[in-house]
Scaffold this motif. Structure first.
Motif, PDB file in Angstrom:
ATOM      1  N   LEU A 108      30.601  13.175 -15.305  1.00 38.15           N
ATOM      2  CA  LEU A 108      29.265  12.829 -14.804  1.00 38.15           C
ATOM      3  C   LEU A 108      29.349  11.368 -14.805  1.00 38.15           C
ATOM      4  N   ARG A 111      25.107   7.035 -14.719  1.00 39.28           N
ATOM      5  CA  ARG A 111      24.528   6.619 -15.251  1.00 39.28           C
ATOM      6  C   ARG A 111      23.594   7.957 -16.003  1.00 39.28           C
ATOM      7  N   ARG A 113      24.277  11.187 -14.511  1.00 40.92           N
ATOM      8  CA  ARG A 113      24.361  11.933 -13.631  1.00 40.92           C
ATOM      9  C   ARG A 113      25.248  13.032 -13.476  1.00 40.92           C
ATOM     10  N   GLY A 124      23.767  17.375 -10.474  1.00 32.89           N
ATOM     11  CA  GLY A 124      22.396  16.900 -10.070  1.00 32.89           C
ATOM     12  C   GLY A 124      21.396  16.178 -11.432  1.00 32.89           C
ATOM     13  N   LYS A 125      21.936  16.490 -12.002  1.00 35.84           N
ATOM     14  CA  LYS A 125      20.527  16.273 -13.137  1.00 35.84           C
ATOM     15  C   LYS A 125      21.242  15.210 -14.541  1.00 35.84           C
ATOM     16  N   GLU A 126      19.753  14.206 -14.119  1.00 29.57           N
ATOM     17  CA  GLU A 126      20.646  13.275 -15.463  1.00 29.57           C
ATOM     18  C   GLU A 126      20.028  13.185 -16.844  1.00 29.57           C
TER      19      GLU A 126
END
Length: 486
Positions: A108, A111, A113, A124-126
């Motif tokens: 990660l 942030r 992500r 691709g996701k937070e």
């Protein structure tokens, strides 16, 4: 004659509990159990310690490998993370995933992500981290994944995070296998320990077992038994002491037997002398009277009336002499008893009828027979018991010359039949009470003192004896017991 019957409650025979010593109560079993338990406990402690040591070692190795792998992943992914090179990150993730025991791996950025992951749906996701914080052993119950984290830093700044999960299933399987092997060793130790304990117990208790068997033979009268003393240890010394004790006991027994034989012979000679003196004394008076009467009858100085008196004296004294000799012969020739189950009630009533008829004239006699329903048969020699009952009942009647009450009762007491004969006669003087069953002792004038002696000898052959309770002037009760079962 009144012969009433009355029932008596049956008394249950007392039962004696037999205790038997089983194998579990023997010294051999206790020794075997002790040695086997020591083996099991020691092997159990050894196995538990070995498993714990292996568990600590495997856990340390797994944790160290996990820390190294997550640290290497963080270093290898630094440049790709800064340039957001997803292809390079994916290649790194695949390499990490191919390592043994790896369950998941994610990279990660700062942030939060997800730029690289073994779970494509998270890419691709937070999202929050798969684990909130890194773990150490021991894990929580039911948890089979070791979760680790490593921050990616550049110039003191955190630019990303690597999370890694290692499976502990292989480790748990190895530990379970070790436990199974340990249990097998414990079982093997139990078997080997039991066999060793059995062999040790045989060596240790063999001497004690031999002495126990020897003691049983000694209790049966065998004083020639000896215990082998094959060892030089305490058991061998005990066997030697045991043999010395038995030898000493045998010598003492032989000395006691010889002394008993000498005393018996002396008592026999004394008894013969006493009996001879007593018989001579008893015979002297009637014999002197007979001799004097014969001398008088041989002369011419007697008239007819005097001659008749002398003949009467001669008849009485000769009859007395015959009774004395008859009683002595009865006492001397008592045969061995031959007990069988017989009708006790019928024998008592038969003798009671005979005595009642003989003493009925001019007497105020009340004779009763009472036999409980469960005490009407017993085990005895019929001819000898006839003589016992006749003598006892005749003595009772002779103690009541003016009449009285004579009662004969039987009752059951366990496996025994109790027989009692009670009268209301003159009783027995205290100075004679303890001696009336001895030969030539009589409290009645003119008695030979052999009647109760004959009764006592017969009863001894029936494994019983006469019990006499008397109060002078109030009456006497004599009793004895017979076997109620054959």
């Amino acid at each position: 004659m009144s012969v009433p019957e009355s029932g008596h409650p049956s008394i249950a025979p007392a039962r004696t509990a037999k205790t038997t010593t089983g194998f579990t109560h023997t010294l051999r079993f206790r020794l075997m159990l002790s040695v086997a338990l020591v083996h099991v406990v020691l092997m159990g402690v050894f196995v538990a310690d070995a498993v714990q040591e292996q568990s600590d070692r495997i856990q340390a190795e797994l944790y160290s490998r996990g820390r190294s792998l997550v640290a290497l992943t963080a270093v290898a992914s630094t440049n790709a993370l800064l340039t957001e090179d997803l292809g390079a990150l994916a290649e790194i993730i695949q390499r990490v995933k191919s390592q043994p025991d790896v369950v998941y791996c994610e990279i990660l950025d700062s942030r939060g992500r997800v730029l690289g992951t073994t779970h494509p749906e998270r890419l691709g996701k937070e999202l929050p981290l798969l684990v909130a914080k890194p773990e150490q052993f021991p894990l929580a119950a039911g948890d089979h994944i070791l979760d680790l984290q490593e921050r990616i830093r550049i110039a003191g700044q955190t630019v990303g995070t690597v999370t890694l999960g290692l499976s502990t299933v292989r480790m748990d399987s190895a530990l379970a296998r070790t436990w199974r092997e340990g249990l097998f060793f414990i079982l093997a130790a139990l078997i080997v320990g039991s066999a060793a304990a059995w062999a040790l117990s045989l060596l240790t208790t063999r001497g004690l077992h031999n002495m126990m068997e020897a003691a049983r033979k000694i209790s049966r009268g065998d004083l020639d038994v000896r215990v082998p003393a094959n060892s030089q240890d305490e058991a061998g010394m005990l066997a030697i002491a045991f043999n010395n004790m038995v030898a000493s006991l045998k010598r003492a027994s032989e000395d006691a037997a010889q002394e008993h034989e000498r005393r018996t012979q002396a008592e026999r000679l004394a008894c013969v002398g006493e009996m001879s003196a007593t018989i001579a004394h008893e015979i002297r008076n009637p014999l002197s009277a007979i001799i004097n009467s014969v001398n008088l009858l041989g002369g011419d100085a007697l008239n007819r009336e005097e001659r008749t008196q002398v003949i009467s004296i001669l008849n009485n004294e000769s009859g007395r002499l015959s009774r004395i000799l008859g009683d002595f012969l009865d006492f001397a020739k008592i045969r061995e008893s031959e007990p069988t189950r017989a009708d006790l009630k019928g024998l008592i009533e038969e003798i009671a009828n005979m005595l009642y008829q003989d003493h009925r004239t001019g007497k105020h006699l009340h004779l009763t027979v009472s036999c409980a329903p469960d005490a009407q048969t017993a085990v005895f020699d019929r001819d000898q018991m006839r003589q016992v009952l006749w003598n006892l009942m005749l003595n009772a009647l002779q103690s009541m010359p003016e009449g009285g009450e004579l009662s004969v009762r039987t009752r059951r007491d366990g496996e025994k039949i109790m027989v009692s004969i009670a009268d209301t006669g003159c009783g027995i003087a205290p100075q004679f009470l303890e001696k009336v069953t001895k030969p030539f002792v009589s409290s009645r004038k003119g008695g030979t003192g052999l009647g109760l002696a004959i009764v006592q000898r017969i009863l001894v052959q029936h494994d019983t004896q006469l019990d006499i309770v008397s109060k002078q002037g109030a009456g006497t009760e004599v009793s004895f017991q017979l076997n109620g079962v054959s």
